[in-house]
Design a protein around this motif. Structure first.
Motif, PDB file in Angstrom:
ATOM      1  N   GLU A 107      82.180  61.775 104.189  1.00 34.29           N
ATOM      2  CA  GLU A 107      81.998  62.554 102.964  1.00 34.29           C
ATOM      3  C   GLU A 107      81.381  63.912 103.251  1.00 34.29           C
ATOM      4  OE1 GLU A 107      79.630  60.282 100.309  1.00 34.29           O
ATOM      5  OE2 GLU A 107      81.038  58.588 100.216  1.00 34.29           O
ATOM      6  N   SER A 108      80.501  63.974 104.249  1.00 31.66           N
ATOM      7  CA  SER A 108      79.800  65.223 104.547  1.00 31.66           C
ATOM      8  C   SER A 108      80.707  66.253 105.202  1.00 31.66           C
ATOM      9  CB  SER A 108      78.615  64.944 105.473  1.00 31.66           C
ATOM     10  OG  SER A 108      79.058  64.695 106.798  1.00 31.66           O
ATOM     11  N   GLY A 109      81.813  65.789 105.805  1.00 36.82           N
ATOM     12  CA  GLY A 109      82.715  66.716 106.479  1.00 36.82           C
ATOM     13  C   GLY A 109      82.352  66.988 107.922  1.00 36.82           C
ATOM     14  N   VAL A 110      81.269  66.394 108.415  1.00 40.34           N
ATOM     15  CA  VAL A 110      80.865  66.605 109.797  1.00 40.34           C
ATOM     16  C   VAL A 110      81.832  65.873 110.724  1.00 40.34           C
ATOM     17  CG1 VAL A 110      79.331  64.602 109.895  1.00 40.34           C
ATOM     18  CG2 VAL A 110      78.854  66.571 111.333  1.00 40.34           C
ATOM     19  N   THR A 111      82.114  66.440 111.893  1.00 44.48           N
ATOM     20  CA  THR A 111      82.944  65.725 112.861  1.00 44.48           C
ATOM     21  C   THR A 111      82.143  64.571 113.454  1.00 44.48           C
ATOM     22  OG1 THR A 111      82.307  67.309 114.583  1.00 44.48           O
ATOM     23  CG2 THR A 111      84.401  67.695 113.438  1.00 44.48           C
ATOM     24  N   VAL A 112      82.867  63.535 113.876  1.00 47.94           N
ATOM     25  CA  VAL A 112      82.221  62.301 114.318  1.00 47.94           C
ATOM     26  C   VAL A 112      82.789  61.867 115.670  1.00 47.94           C
ATOM     27  CG1 VAL A 112      81.877  59.838 113.796  1.00 47.94           C
ATOM     28  CG2 VAL A 112      81.800  61.538 111.950  1.00 47.94           C
ATOM     29  N   SER A 113      81.898  61.414 116.560  1.00 46.26           N
ATOM     30  CA  SER A 113      82.320  60.772 117.800  1.00 46.26           C
ATOM     31  C   SER A 113      81.639  59.414 117.894  1.00 46.26           C
ATOM     32  CB  SER A 113      81.983  61.627 119.027  1.00 46.26           C
ATOM     33  OG  SER A 113      80.579  61.856 119.122  1.00 46.26           O
ATOM     34  N   THR A 114      82.209  58.544 118.710  1.00 49.83           N
ATOM     35  CA  THR A 114      81.615  57.235 118.959  1.00 49.83           C
ATOM     36  C   THR A 114      82.022  56.760 120.341  1.00 49.83           C
ATOM     37  OG1 THR A 114      81.243  55.037 117.981  1.00 49.83           O
ATOM     38  CG2 THR A 114      83.510  55.798 118.086  1.00 49.83           C
TER      39      THR A 114
END
Length: 326
Positions: free
Chosen positions: A155-162
């Motif tokens: 929802e925040s629009g931040v890119t994500v890694s895992t």
């Protein structure tokens, strides 16, 4: 929008007790006399990523659950001493802990205390939203309760890694992480068909890049359907421990990625950071620094061809060398 943080790390804070053993697997015996002794120190997957990106000059913030216990005190001291902001959420179950058996060749076997989490554990939604809004990127460790934070990050629009670590490609626990991240790291160790799993992640999820680390075989990089092999980097000193090398790889990759480098260059940064981590004794939690990484990347034997043509990855059974799991 002005951000305060380059990398927000969610989850993976804890304490490891390091036990050096004469060999792995360890044959049964009534007792062993071991050297150099037993050491307990702060540092699990999220901690290693946070320390890694911070050492590379990225503004870092970590959030996770901690207990009001001696293990939690070790984690709090680590972040206080390193000057890295840490948002603590209380856990009645206590701080995550593990025992790592480390062999002479640097391989490790980890025993995680599964009692140190509760199904009701959550990272507060308002806190996650506020931290994500102030961050360029979020790295999510696959520990409970981080799965519940994934929709908030989207929802925040931040890119994500895992990092899926040694996922077998089938365990449903890992899927929410695999399919919600823009950048996915995983070890090929437990995969029967690493290329198939990597392509499946990209096809079904949001991942623009999937990286499969393969121990002494290097790493495999999937970008826009193109699979490349990234060779290992010779460690700058003798290999003493593989613990945290996968997390170091992720930190090095994120350093390049957030700096606008192409994926092959990012993977080489990851390989350099992972190789450095293998030279750090398991009793310490140290990471390669920015100037050192860039200096190594500029060396002719490191700055040469970043990758070869596509090669079908094979599962790594030794899981040792410059690029291994976290």
């Amino acid at each position: 929008m002005t951000t305060e943080t380059d990398v927000l790390v969610l989850g993976g804070a804890g304490v490891d007790t390091i036990v050096h053993v004469p060999e792995l697997p360890l044959p049964y015996a009534d007792s062993y006399m071991i050297q150099p002794g037993i050491v307990t120190r702060a540092g699990q997957s999220g901690d290693f990523v946070a320390l890694g990106v911070s050492a590379l000059g990225l503004r870092t913030h970590h959030i996770d659950v901690l207990g009001a216990d001696p293990e939690g005190d070790l984690v709090r001291a680590l972040y206080r001493d390193r000057g890295i902001p840490f948002t603590e959420v209380h856990s009645a179950a206590g701080t995550k802990r593990a025992v790592n058996l480390v062999g002479p060749d640097g391989r490790r076997l980890s025993l995680y205390d599964d009692t140190r989490s509760q199904e009701t554990d959550r990272l507060p939604e308002d806190t996650v939203r506020a931290l994500a809004a102030a961050s360029r990127h979020a790295h999510v460790v696959i520990t409970h309760p981080c799965a519940h934070a994934l929709p908030l990050l989207r929802e925040s629009g931040v890119t994500v890694s895992t990092d899926l670590h040694d996922w077998d490609g089938a365990n449903p626990y890992h899927e929410p992480f695999a399919l919600a991240a823009d950048l996915v790291f995983l070890s090929t160790t437990a995969l029967a068909d690493p290329e198939h799993t990597m392509r499946d992640i990209a096809a079904r999820g949001r991942a623009r890049i999937v990286v499969g680390t393969a121990g002494a075989e290097g790493a495999y990089l999937l970008v826009e359907g193109h699979l490349s092999h990234v060779p290992t980097v010779t460690p700058p000193a003798p290999v003493v421990d593989s613990n945290g090398a996968g997390d170091a790889f992720a930190a090095g990759f994120l350093f390049g990625w957030l700096g606008g480098a192409d994926p092959l260059r990012c993977a080489r940064y990851g390989a350099i950071a992972g190789a450095h981590a293998c030279t750090v004794p398991s009793t310490r939690a140290d990471a390669v620094r920015r100037d050192e990484l860039l200096a190594r990347a500029a060396e002719p034997d490191v700055a040469g061809p970043a990758a070869t043509e596509p090669v079908a990855p094979e599962p790594d059974v030794a899981e040792q060398g410059a690029v291994v799991r976290g």
